[in-house]
Design an enzyme around this catalytic site. Structure first.
Site, PDB file in Angstrom:
ATOM      1  N   SER A  58      -9.340   0.994   6.038  1.00 43.03           N
ATOM      2  CA  SER A  58      -8.406   1.854   6.760  1.00 43.03           C
ATOM      3  C   SER A  58      -7.963   1.360   8.134  1.00 43.03           C
ATOM      4  O   SER A  58      -7.163   2.031   8.785  1.00 43.03           O
ATOM      5  CB  SER A  58      -9.035   3.248   6.921  1.00 43.03           C
ATOM      6  OG  SER A  58     -10.148   3.186   7.802  1.00 43.03           O
ATOM      7  N   THR A  80      -1.111   7.561   3.735  1.00 46.01           N
ATOM      8  CA  THR A  80      -0.790   7.539   5.164  1.00 46.01           C
ATOM      9  C   THR A  80       0.723   7.546   5.398  1.00 46.01           C
ATOM     10  O   THR A  80       1.488   7.090   4.539  1.00 46.01           O
ATOM     11  CB  THR A  80      -1.397   6.256   5.783  1.00 46.01           C
ATOM     12  OG1 THR A  80      -0.828   6.038   7.056  1.00 46.01           O
ATOM     13  CG2 THR A  80      -1.103   5.023   4.940  1.00 46.01           C
ATOM     14  N   ASP A  81       1.123   7.988   6.591  1.00 48.30           N
ATOM     15  CA  ASP A  81       2.553   7.926   6.942  1.00 48.30           C
ATOM     16  C   ASP A  81       2.982   6.492   7.267  1.00 48.30           C
ATOM     17  O   ASP A  81       4.176   6.202   7.374  1.00 48.30           O
ATOM     18  CB  ASP A  81       2.871   8.860   8.125  1.00 48.30           C
ATOM     19  CG  ASP A  81       2.130   8.508   9.415  1.00 48.30           C
ATOM     20  OD1 ASP A  81       1.270   7.606   9.400  1.00 48.30           O
ATOM     21  OD2 ASP A  81       2.422   9.156  10.453  1.00 48.30           O
ATOM     22  N   GLU A  82       1.985   5.582   7.406  1.00 52.78           N
ATOM     23  CA  GLU A  82       2.334   4.209   7.803  1.00 52.78           C
ATOM     24  C   GLU A  82       3.131   3.475   6.719  1.00 52.78           C
ATOM     25  O   GLU A  82       3.761   2.455   6.994  1.00 52.78           O
ATOM     26  CB  GLU A  82       1.065   3.429   8.179  1.00 52.78           C
ATOM     27  CG  GLU A  82       0.326   4.128   9.307  1.00 52.78           C
ATOM     28  CD  GLU A  82      -0.799   3.334   9.960  1.00 52.78           C
ATOM     29  OE1 GLU A  82      -0.776   2.093   9.906  1.00 52.78           O
ATOM     30  OE2 GLU A  82      -1.696   3.978  10.530  1.00 52.78           O
ATOM     31  N   TYR A  95      -2.439  -3.457   5.871  1.00 51.27           N
ATOM     32  CA  TYR A  95      -3.016  -2.135   5.536  1.00 51.27           C
ATOM     33  C   TYR A  95      -1.953  -1.241   4.910  1.00 51.27           C
ATOM     34  O   TYR A  95      -2.133  -0.713   3.803  1.00 51.27           O
ATOM     35  CB  TYR A  95      -3.598  -1.467   6.795  1.00 51.27           C
ATOM     36  CG  TYR A  95      -3.842   0.019   6.622  1.00 51.27           C
ATOM     37  CD1 TYR A  95      -4.789   0.496   5.720  1.00 51.27           C
ATOM     38  CD2 TYR A  95      -3.107   0.963   7.359  1.00 51.27           C
ATOM     39  CE1 TYR A  95      -5.007   1.864   5.548  1.00 51.27           C
ATOM     40  CE2 TYR A  95      -3.326   2.326   7.198  1.00 51.27           C
ATOM     41  CZ  TYR A  95      -4.277   2.769   6.291  1.00 51.27           C
ATOM     42  OH  TYR A  95      -4.482   4.125   6.121  1.00 51.27           O
ATOM     43  N   ALA A 120       0.900  -1.983   3.678  1.00 51.18           N
ATOM     44  CA  ALA A 120       1.447  -2.536   2.430  1.00 51.18           C
ATOM     45  C   ALA A 120       0.505  -2.235   1.265  1.00 51.18           C
ATOM     46  O   ALA A 120       0.947  -1.891   0.164  1.00 51.18           O
ATOM     47  CB  ALA A 120       1.650  -4.044   2.571  1.00 51.18           C
ATOM     48  N   LYS A 172      -1.596   0.320   1.096  1.00 50.82           N
ATOM     49  CA  LYS A 172      -1.533   1.765   0.805  1.00 50.82           C
ATOM     50  C   LYS A 172      -0.220   2.085   0.071  1.00 50.82           C
ATOM     51  O   LYS A 172      -0.203   2.889  -0.855  1.00 50.82           O
ATOM     52  CB  LYS A 172      -1.637   2.590   2.094  1.00 50.82           C
ATOM     53  CG  LYS A 172      -2.998   2.577   2.752  1.00 50.82           C
ATOM     54  CD  LYS A 172      -4.125   3.168   1.918  1.00 50.82           C
ATOM     55  CE  LYS A 172      -4.040   4.658   1.732  1.00 50.82           C
ATOM     56  NZ  LYS A 172      -5.260   5.207   1.082  1.00 50.82           N
ATOM     57  N   ARG A 232       2.169   7.817  18.187  1.00 47.39           N
ATOM     58  CA  ARG A 232       1.524   8.261  16.957  1.00 47.39           C
ATOM     59  C   ARG A 232       1.550   9.790  16.948  1.00 47.39           C
ATOM     60  O   ARG A 232       1.618  10.429  17.986  1.00 47.39           O
ATOM     61  CB  ARG A 232       0.056   7.772  16.884  1.00 47.39           C
ATOM     62  CG  ARG A 232      -0.089   6.239  16.869  1.00 47.39           C
ATOM     63  CD  ARG A 232       0.436   5.662  15.565  1.00 47.39           C
ATOM     64  NE  ARG A 232       0.302   4.225  15.435  1.00 47.39           N
ATOM     65  CZ  ARG A 232       1.262   3.334  15.745  1.00 47.39           C
ATOM     66  NH1 ARG A 232       2.414   3.743  16.264  1.00 47.39           N
ATOM     67  NH2 ARG A 232       1.067   2.052  15.535  1.00 47.39           N
ATOM     68  N   GLY A 281       2.960  -7.308  14.899  1.00 40.21           N
ATOM     69  CA  GLY A 281       3.752  -6.409  14.030  1.00 40.21           C
ATOM     70  C   GLY A 281       3.543  -4.934  14.339  1.00 40.21           C
ATOM     71  O   GLY A 281       3.712  -4.081  13.463  1.00 40.21           O
TER      72      GLY A 281
END
Ligand code: NAD
Ligand code: TYD
Length: 359
Positions: A87, A136-138, A162, A164, A166, A226, A299
């Site tokens: 995570s 996740t919202d990511e 991470y 990518a 998810k 965030r 990134g």
């Protein structure tokens, strides 16, 4: 009695979810917690419930398809709540491979085992069985326009290994729903904070470092945003989606609580000063002088923000804990659990399984 299979229940959100579920349902449910106990898994998080007759812990890797299939064969599982994942974004930048293994392949193993156990000869599924994939919202990427929000319809645009991984796991769940009508939901949640969070993540790291007078590392200009949600609100949202949500749907869960990282750090420092009792030597250590700007994350996504309109309208969920309250609850918890933090930072927590389950 309804049986839940929770993966990753020894981690931050999973353990909060298990506590929430036992508080809410007591002896009406049974929970089987499957966790590999990586560095992020800590059985001390579950100490207060481990002797319950309706709780079972199984140490297993979700990528081990034989072990996962056996759990389904030996138990009549009604609900899967799938948290287990790698995570942490910084770790994914250093070592992406384990993220693909656990997050993508592990999710595939979970889907296949549940499908095999729940599918009827005619290709439909046993009534009432449900799989909830915690994401996740990511996966939606970074919002550059300050008036924009993530919706369930926002196209996926992950940037870190991470997110990518998810995103890939979400796509697999979606493909099982679309191809087999596999009974599932996906939830995409914003950043969580609260008790039991591992001190590699921003909020527990800042609390822990500030109390020890250690540097507070701020990546880049500190203005990345965030959307912070108190973990218990997330646990409640997951349960509500599984009970009241429409199958095959995705629900975004968010705090409507956007803050820049540097704002978070100032709030934590102010709250610590306010909450530490007069005469406590740590009052001298907690200081803005500890704030240290460091090299930016590679990134680094600029802003995440969720509009939780769908879950509010359809299910009636909304973030109940205001940030000012949630951060105080979190700090209070860390004050009362100094031993937990010591064990985590010294690595002693990793001995707990051996002591509890193998002596
Ligand atoms: P965490 O890192 O604290 O816990 C992960 C847990 O999964 C640990 O107990 C670990 O031992 C276990 N695990 C890891 N690999 C495993 C494997 N191969 N087999 C079995 N267990 C394994 O994570 P968290 O912050 O609690 O996040 C839980 C889930 O929620 C993740 O899927 C994450 O993507 C998602 N999520 C997290 C946040 C957040 O802010 N933390 C926000 C939205 C969504
Ligand atoms: P983090 O808690 O790792 O969550 P995520 O990257 O999944 O959002 O980080 C939250 C924000 O805080 C993110 O913008 C990176 C930043 N950050 C720091 O500035 N310093 C730190 O030491 C850490 C861990 C994070």
């Amino acid at each position: 009695m309804r049986t839940y299979l929770v993966t990753g229940g020894a981690g931050f959100i999973g353990s909060n979810y298990i506590h929430y579920m036992f508080r809410k349902y007591g002896d009406e449910i049974r929970i089987i917690n499957v966790d590999k106990l990586t560095y992020a898994g800590n059985l001390e998080n579950l100490k207060s419930i481990e002797s319950r007759g309706n709780y079972t812990f199984i140490k297993a890797d979700i990528c081990d398809s034989a072990a996962i299939r056996r759990i389904f064969q030996e138990n009549d599982i009604d609900r899967v709540v799938h948290f287990a994942a790698e995570s942490h974004v910084d770790r994914s930048i250093k070592d992406p491979e384990v993220f693909v293994r656990t997050n993508v392949l592990g999710t595939l193993v979970m889907l296949n085992a549940a499908k095999e156990a729940w599918e009827l000869p005619d290709g439909t599924f046993q009534e009432g069985k449900k799989f909830l994939h915690v994401s996740t919202d990511e996966v939606y990427g970074s919002l550059e326009d300050e008036n924009a929000y993530f919706y369930e319809t926002t196209p996926y645009d992950p940037h870190s290994p991470y997110s990518a991984s998810k995103a890939s796991s979400d796509m697999l769940v979606k493909s099982y729903m679309d191809t087999y009508r596999f009974p599932a939901n996906i939830t995409n949640c914003s950043n969580n904070y609260g008790p039991y969070q591992f001190p590699e993540k921003l909020i527990p790291l800042i609390i822990n470092n500030a109390l020890q007078g250690k540097k507070l590392p701020v990546y880049g200009d500190g203005k990345n945003v965030r959307d912070w949600l108190y973990v218990e609100d997330h646990a409640k949202g997951i349960d509500m989606v599984q009970e009241k949500g429409r199958l095959f749907e995705t629900y975004n869960i968010g705090g409507h609580n956007e803050k820049q990282n540097i704002q978070i750090i100032h709030i934590i420092l102010d709250t610590l000063q306010e909450m530490l009792p007069e005469g406590d030597p740590r009052r001298e250590l907690v200081s803005e002088n500890l704030i240290t700007y460091v090299e930016d994350r590679k990134g680094h996504d600029r802003r995440y923000a969720i509009a939780p309109d769908k879950i509010k309208k359809e299910i009636g969920w909304y973030p109940e804990t205001r940030f000012e309250e949630g951060i105080r609850l979190t700090i209070k918890w860390f004050f009362e659990h100094e031993e937990w933090m010591k064990n985590v930072t010294s690595g002693d927590y990793q001995k707990y399984y051996e002591e509890m389950y193998h002596e």
